[in-house]
Design a protein around this motif. Structure first.
Motif, PDB file in Angstrom:
ATOM      1  N   ASN A  75       0.808  -1.222   0.000  1.00  0.00           N
ATOM      2  CA  ASN A  75       0.000   0.000   0.000  1.00  0.00           C
ATOM      3  C   ASN A  75       0.839   1.270   0.000  1.00  0.00           C
ATOM      4  O   ASN A  75       0.309   2.364   0.176  1.00  0.00           O
ATOM      5  N   HIS A  76       2.164   1.126  -0.184  1.00  0.00           N
ATOM      6  CA  HIS A  76       3.068   2.275  -0.244  1.00  0.00           C
ATOM      7  C   HIS A  76       2.902   3.184   0.975  1.00  0.00           C
ATOM      8  O   HIS A  76       2.952   4.405   0.872  1.00  0.00           O
ATOM      9  N   GLY A  77       2.711   2.578   2.132  1.00  0.00           N
ATOM     10  CA  GLY A  77       2.608   3.353   3.362  1.00  0.00           C
ATOM     11  C   GLY A  77       1.265   4.008   3.596  1.00  0.00           C
ATOM     12  O   GLY A  77       1.120   4.777   4.539  1.00  0.00           O
ATOM     13  N   PHE A  78       0.279   3.693   2.758  1.00  0.00           N
ATOM     14  CA  PHE A  78      -1.048   4.300   2.887  1.00  0.00           C
ATOM     15  C   PHE A  78      -2.047   3.220   3.283  1.00  0.00           C
ATOM     16  O   PHE A  78      -2.097   2.150   2.684  1.00  0.00           O
ATOM     17  N   TYR A  79      -2.860   3.533   4.295  1.00  0.00           N
ATOM     18  CA  TYR A  79      -3.777   2.528   4.818  1.00  0.00           C
ATOM     19  C   TYR A  79      -5.103   3.181   5.168  1.00  0.00           C
ATOM     20  O   TYR A  79      -5.145   4.236   5.803  1.00  0.00           O
ATOM     21  N   THR A  80      -6.208   2.598   4.725  1.00  0.00           N
ATOM     22  CA  THR A  80      -7.541   3.078   5.090  1.00  0.00           C
ATOM     23  C   THR A  80      -8.376   1.894   5.560  1.00  0.00           C
ATOM     24  O   THR A  80      -8.216   0.766   5.078  1.00  0.00           O
ATOM     25  N   SER A  81      -9.270   2.172   6.500  1.00  0.00           N
ATOM     26  CA  SER A  81     -10.146   1.115   6.988  1.00  0.00           C
ATOM     27  C   SER A  81     -11.372   1.741   7.644  1.00  0.00           C
ATOM     28  O   SER A  81     -11.349   2.901   8.064  1.00  0.00           O
ATOM     29  N   SER A  82     -12.436   0.967   7.721  1.00  0.00           N
ATOM     30  CA  SER A  82     -13.675   1.433   8.332  1.00  0.00           C
ATOM     31  C   SER A  82     -14.310   0.265   9.072  1.00  0.00           C
ATOM     32  O   SER A  82     -14.276  -0.884   8.609  1.00  0.00           O
ATOM     33  N   LEU A  83     -14.923   0.576  10.219  1.00  0.00           N
ATOM     34  CA  LEU A  83     -15.532  -0.483  11.026  1.00  0.00           C
ATOM     35  C   LEU A  83     -16.713   0.083  11.800  1.00  0.00           C
ATOM     36  O   LEU A  83     -16.643   1.177  12.349  1.00  0.00           O
ATOM     37  N   GLY A  84     -17.803  -0.701  11.841  1.00  0.00           N
ATOM     38  CA  GLY A  84     -18.954  -0.336  12.653  1.00  0.00           C
ATOM     39  C   GLY A  84     -20.070   0.306  11.857  1.00  0.00           C
ATOM     40  O   GLY A  84     -19.918   0.696  10.699  1.00  0.00           O
ATOM     41  N   ASP A  85     -21.236   0.398  12.492  1.00  0.00           N
ATOM     42  CA  ASP A  85     -22.414   0.998  11.893  1.00  0.00           C
ATOM     43  C   ASP A  85     -22.638   2.395  12.467  1.00  0.00           C
ATOM     44  O   ASP A  85     -22.254   2.691  13.603  1.00  0.00           O
ATOM     45  N   TYR A  86     -23.261   3.246  11.673  1.00  0.00           N
ATOM     46  CA  TYR A  86     -23.565   4.612  12.106  1.00  0.00           C
ATOM     47  C   TYR A  86     -24.463   4.572  13.357  1.00  0.00           C
ATOM     48  O   TYR A  86     -25.363   3.737  13.438  1.00  0.00           O
ATOM     49  N   PRO A  87     -24.235   5.425  14.367  1.00  0.00           N
ATOM     50  CA  PRO A  87     -23.275   6.534  14.417  1.00  0.00           C
ATOM     51  C   PRO A  87     -21.932   6.163  15.033  1.00  0.00           C
ATOM     52  O   PRO A  87     -21.163   7.043  15.415  1.00  0.00           O
ATOM     53  N   ASN A  88     -21.661   4.871  15.165  1.00  0.00           N
ATOM     54  CA  ASN A  88     -20.419   4.424  15.792  1.00  0.00           C
ATOM     55  C   ASN A  88     -19.411   3.909  14.781  1.00  0.00           C
ATOM     56  O   ASN A  88     -18.501   3.156  15.118  1.00  0.00           O
ATOM     57  N   THR A  89     -19.546   4.363  13.524  1.00  0.00           N
ATOM     58  CA  THR A  89     -18.598   3.979  12.495  1.00  0.00           C
ATOM     59  C   THR A  89     -17.269   4.696  12.714  1.00  0.00           C
ATOM     60  O   THR A  89     -17.229   5.900  12.957  1.00  0.00           O
ATOM     61  N   VAL A  90     -16.201   3.943  12.625  1.00  0.00           N
ATOM     62  CA  VAL A  90     -14.861   4.526  12.715  1.00  0.00           C
ATOM     63  C   VAL A  90     -14.220   4.453  11.333  1.00  0.00           C
ATOM     64  O   VAL A  90     -14.047   3.366  10.780  1.00  0.00           O
ATOM     65  N   ASN A  91     -13.901   5.611  10.777  1.00  0.00           N
ATOM     66  CA  ASN A  91     -13.178   5.698   9.506  1.00  0.00           C
ATOM     67  C   ASN A  91     -11.753   6.128   9.806  1.00  0.00           C
ATOM     68  O   ASN A  91     -11.540   7.149  10.477  1.00  0.00           O
ATOM     69  N   LEU A  92     -10.785   5.382   9.314  1.00  0.00           N
ATOM     70  CA  LEU A  92      -9.390   5.588   9.713  1.00  0.00           C
ATOM     71  C   LEU A  92      -8.484   5.702   8.489  1.00  0.00           C
ATOM     72  O   LEU A  92      -8.646   4.980   7.506  1.00  0.00           O
ATOM     73  N   ILE A  93      -7.534   6.625   8.565  1.00  0.00           N
ATOM     74  CA  ILE A  93      -6.522   6.815   7.523  1.00  0.00           C
ATOM     75  C   ILE A  93      -5.151   6.877   8.177  1.00  0.00           C
ATOM     76  O   ILE A  93      -4.960   7.579   9.173  1.00  0.00           O
ATOM     77  N   SER A  94      -4.207   6.150   7.615  1.00  0.00           N
ATOM     78  CA  SER A  94      -2.820   6.215   8.050  1.00  0.00           C
ATOM     79  C   SER A  94      -1.936   6.420   6.818  1.00  0.00           C
ATOM     80  O   SER A  94      -2.174   5.805   5.778  1.00  0.00           O
ATOM     81  N   LEU A  95      -0.930   7.278   6.950  1.00  0.00           N
ATOM     82  CA  LEU A  95      -0.054   7.581   5.810  1.00  0.00           C
ATOM     83  C   LEU A  95       1.366   7.786   6.295  1.00  0.00           C
ATOM     84  O   LEU A  95       1.614   8.560   7.223  1.00  0.00           O
ATOM     85  N   CYS A  96       2.308   7.085   5.656  1.00  0.00           N
ATOM     86  CA  CYS A  96       3.721   7.294   5.934  1.00  0.00           C
ATOM     87  C   CYS A  96       4.329   8.168   4.844  1.00  0.00           C
ATOM     88  O   CYS A  96       3.843   8.208   3.710  1.00  0.00           O
ATOM     89  N   ARG A  97       5.382   8.858   5.201  1.00  0.00           N
ATOM     90  CA  ARG A  97       6.060   9.716   4.224  1.00  0.00           C
ATOM     91  C   ARG A  97       6.593   8.861   3.079  1.00  0.00           C
ATOM     92  O   ARG A  97       7.052   7.728   3.293  1.00  0.00           O
ATOM     93  N   GLY A  98       6.549   9.405   1.890  1.00  0.00           N
ATOM     94  CA  GLY A  98       6.828   8.611   0.698  1.00  0.00           C
ATOM     95  C   GLY A  98       8.224   8.062   0.595  1.00  0.00           C
ATOM     96  O   GLY A  98       8.468   7.119  -0.172  1.00  0.00           O
ATOM     97  N   ASP A  99       9.181   8.610   1.345  1.00  0.00           N
ATOM     98  CA  ASP A  99      10.565   8.137   1.240  1.00  0.00           C
ATOM     99  C   ASP A  99      10.955   7.207   2.377  1.00  0.00           C
ATOM    100  O   ASP A  99      12.116   6.796   2.466  1.00  0.00           O
ATOM    101  N   ILE A 100      10.002   6.861   3.243  1.00  0.00           N
ATOM    102  CA  ILE A 100      10.311   6.054   4.426  1.00  0.00           C
ATOM    103  C   ILE A 100      10.229   4.566   4.089  1.00  0.00           C
ATOM    104  O   ILE A 100       9.293   4.109   3.424  1.00  0.00           O
ATOM    105  N   ASP A 101      11.200   3.802   4.578  1.00  0.00           N
ATOM    106  CA  ASP A 101      11.192   2.356   4.333  1.00  0.00           C
ATOM    107  C   ASP A 101      10.113   1.690   5.184  1.00  0.00           C
ATOM    108  O   ASP A 101       9.669   2.257   6.199  1.00  0.00           O
ATOM    109  N   PRO A 102       9.667   0.479   4.805  1.00  0.00           N
ATOM    110  CA  PRO A 102       8.552  -0.186   5.510  1.00  0.00           C
ATOM    111  C   PRO A 102       8.789  -0.386   7.003  1.00  0.00           C
ATOM    112  O   PRO A 102       7.857  -0.256   7.791  1.00  0.00           O
ATOM    113  N   GLU A 103      10.026  -0.658   7.391  1.00  0.00           N
ATOM    114  CA  GLU A 103      10.290  -0.914   8.807  1.00  0.00           C
ATOM    115  C   GLU A 103      10.056   0.346   9.638  1.00  0.00           C
ATOM    116  O   GLU A 103       9.384   0.309  10.676  1.00  0.00           O
TER     117      GLU A 103
END
Length: 668
Positions: A75-103
């Motif tokens: 995912n090139h350091g980019f991650y999205t996910s969603s869990l739960g039903d409204y109004p308790n839905t959690v939408n999440l985004i994670s992003l690493c800098r483009g030059d950072i290695d996976p570790e």
């Protein structure tokens, strides 16, 4: 020599020395600090977290922190996910800098999942930024949406030696990086590079979340770049983070070398061991000492020989606090080929608009105010201050301005398809606008007005909404332009009065034209006229011209609505299907609702947006009599409503010969 001057000179020497020593000794990066906001929507209060929401959030964070490096690589350091039903839905985004290695990416993400719940334990929205990664979550939908608030800013306290040269190089560098990052694919929108400025090298990187469209990424990065001069004037190091994009500028290389870029020249460490290595190191140290001595002498000589006085800033500029770029007149002159006729895009009462191309390759539209234009410093400052604070895909973007002598220049993004009136009223070009495109244009204008009236940081009434002030981009998306006549309202203010009327015939609401009463409903009226023009392809203020039948488009629409023949209003080139016919009739009804003579009966733009998304006519209220209905006259000069109406108009406003905006040089 004054103490402050000595201190500044000493600091300069130390900085030079540190930069040179970077080539001699390896550096160990410090642990990155972090910034956070417990309401990524910028609200002062948030809804406390519920147990169901907390369970969903903990589950997502646990899953994210335990993700292996394969997932991060894919995912090139980019991650999205969603869990739960409204109004308790959690939408999440994670992003690493483009030059950072996976570790390191995984390590930073794991750290952020633990830290974010520590600093924001009770909120349902949060965002946290480390130097190499970002994490945010919310109970609202956040994927693919460009958001610039909240904005976190950090900077070094050291100043650059030549501010003008620094911003010239930095502007070119960031412009190129923005273009490269925005054009990246759905897995990576990142760019990093360097540029030489004065004695130093500028290193910069920009990045967007990859779920953004190219235009949204470009807009976000343009926002953070335009904030640099105001937030961090003359600073060597700058960090600006938003939920959708970020920017970082440093006087040293802080990012990994991009294999697509040619690395800037550096001094290699000696590779031969023993006496030769020690000898080489000794030579380097001697060279460094000599360089420092020479630079010290040059600095002292330059200081006493060329003491620059601070530039005086024109009073108008001092009052402008907008986050925009101040362009040099020569730069704009070169970009427009000395304002050549070949680059002329259009002309109005304010002056001429030219197409230009900056040295970075970016196309711009330059609005050059005429010296004898009624639109003077007040309107100029009004447009700069207001538009610079507005960020919406259906509003034209102001890139910067220039004040030099008698010149007043506004630099906008270039919108390739020009204004709506060049399409909708042209018998040939109007064919391009099928119903789907016209409906899309109506919806875009409505969303832009809604943003101005209710969703922006300011409450703004445009006061000159018309077809020629709607620009169309390459995908025929509408952008509201020309804010020289706009009026700023307090957030709780609903109406204002003015003794000077500005605007254009055919679009002005009656309470505004006759009594000077300005409100958001004034724009709603103009929007209604515009909707009927888009559907019919006819101008409201030039619908009928023979002396025996003075009729406006509004009266024509009202007459056909009452007689059940609204299809007569539709442009004949629109071969509508049953589904699009329903949309067309709904838009005609919405247009008539917006132009009702009773101000209170006109809908707000929030209601208009909802009505445009409605699926049936039964949910819409019936419209009442519209304003400015010009009745048929029995003979020229007879004392009819139309004669009185035109006479009343002439007492309040002055119309320009080219149907341009009616402007006033007086404060409003």
């Amino acid at each position: 020599m004054p103490l402050s001057t000595s201190s500044t000179l000493l600091c300069s020497i130390v900085i030079i020395y540190i930069h040179l020593l970077q080539f001699l000794t390896p550096t160990t990066p410090q642990s990155p600090d972090f910034r956070y906001n417990c309401s990524s929507n910028g609200n002062s209060t948030t809804t406390n977290i519920t147990s169901a929401y907390r369970a969903n959030l903990n589950s997502l964070l646990s899953s994210l922190s335990s993700n292996n490096q394969t997932t991060i690589i894919n995912n090139h350091g980019f991650y999205t996910s969603s869990l739960g039903d409204y109004p308790n839905t959690v939408n999440l985004i994670s992003l690493c800098r483009g030059d950072i290695d996976p570790e390191n990416c995984q390590s930073c993400v794991k750290k952020s999942t633990a830290k974010i719940v520590e600093v924001c334990p009770q909120e349902m929205e949060a965002v946290i930024w480390f130097d190499v990664c970002m994490l945010r979550y919310s109970n609202r939908f956040i994927f693919g949406i460009m958001e610039i608030h909240p904005t976190s800013i950090g900077f070094l306290r050291r100043n650059v030696s030549d501010v003008d040269e620094f911003y010239k190089r930095l502007g070119t560098l960031l412009s190129g990086l923005r273009s490269r990052a925005a054009s990246g694919g759905s897995d990576r929108k990142f760019a990093a590079d360097s540029a030489v400025s004065d004695l130093n090298t500028i290193y910069a990187l920009v990045q967007c979340t990859p779920d953004l469209e190219e235009l949204d990424c470009s807009e976000c990065l343009e926002y953070v770049a335009s904030a640099v001069p105001n937030c961090c004037y003359g600073r060597e190091g700058i960090k600006i983070f938003t939920p959708s994009c970020n920017l970082r500028v440093e006087p040293y290389r802080f990012f990994a070398v991009d294999p697509q870029l040619a690395p800037p020249p550096v001094l290699d460490e000696p590779s031969v061991k023993g006496n030769k290595s020690r000898s080489d190191r000794t030579i380097i140290i001697i060279v460094v000492a000599v360089v420092i001595a020479v630079m010290l002498g040059v600095t002292i000589w330059s200081f006493f020989r060329n003491i620059k006085k601070p530039k005086e800033i024109p009073e108008t500029v001092q009052e402008i606090s907008a986050e925009t770029i101040v362009f040099d007149f020569g730069t704009i002159r070169d970009a427009t080929s000395n304002f050549s006729d070949e680059n002329k895009l259009g002309q109005g009462g304010f002056g001429v608009v030219y197409k230009g191309k900056l040295s970075s390759g970016q196309l711009v539209a330059v609005k050059r105010l005429s010296r004898n234009s009624g639109q003077g410093d007040i309107e100029f400052k009004n447009e700069v201050v207001l538009v610079a604070k507005l960020q919406h895909r259906n509003l034209v973007r102001l890139l910067g301005y220039c004040l030099e002598g008698s010149e007043r220049l506004l630099v906008y993004e270039f919108v390739p398809n020009g204004s709506l009136d060049h399409f909708i009223f042209d018998p040939i070009r109007r064919v391009v606008l099928d119903w789907d495109r016209r409906h899309k244009i109506i919806g875009g204008i409505a969303r832009g007005l809604l943003y101005l009236h209710e969703d922006s940081r300011l409450r703004i009434v445009h006061r000159d909404l018309k077809a020629s002030n709607i620009l169309l981009d390459a995908e025929m998306n509408p952008k509201i332009s020309d804010f020289g006549m706009a009026r700023l309202f307090a957030l709780d203010q609903t109406q204002s009065n003015t003794s000077r009327i500005v605007g254009t015939y055919g679009y002005m609401a009656p309470e505004y034209a006759f009594r000077g009463q300005v409100s958001v409903k004034s724009d709603v009226f103009s929007f209604g006229v515009l909707v009927l023009e888009i559907i019919s392809g006819l101008k409201n203020n030039s619908f009928g011209h023979d002396e025996d039948n003075i009729e406006s488009l509004l009266s024509h629409a009202w007459k056909n609505w009452n007689e059940g023949t609204s299809s007569n209003l539709v442009d004949p080139i629109l071969l509508t299907s049953d589904s699009s016919r329903t949309e067309t009739m709904r838009c005609i009804q919405i247009g008539l609702l917006c132009v009702q003579e009773n101000v209170a009966e006109r809908p707000t733009m929030a209601s208009v947006v909802l009505m445009l998304n409605s699926l049936s006519l039964t949910t819409l209220p019936p419209p009442s009599h519209p304003a400015f209905v010009l009745m048929q006259t029995s003979s020229p000069g007879s004392d009819t409503n139309s004669g009185r109406l035109r006479s009343r108009r002439s007492n309040y406003v002055q119309e320009s010969a080219d149907d341009a905006s009616i402007t006033s040089p007086y404060p409003r």
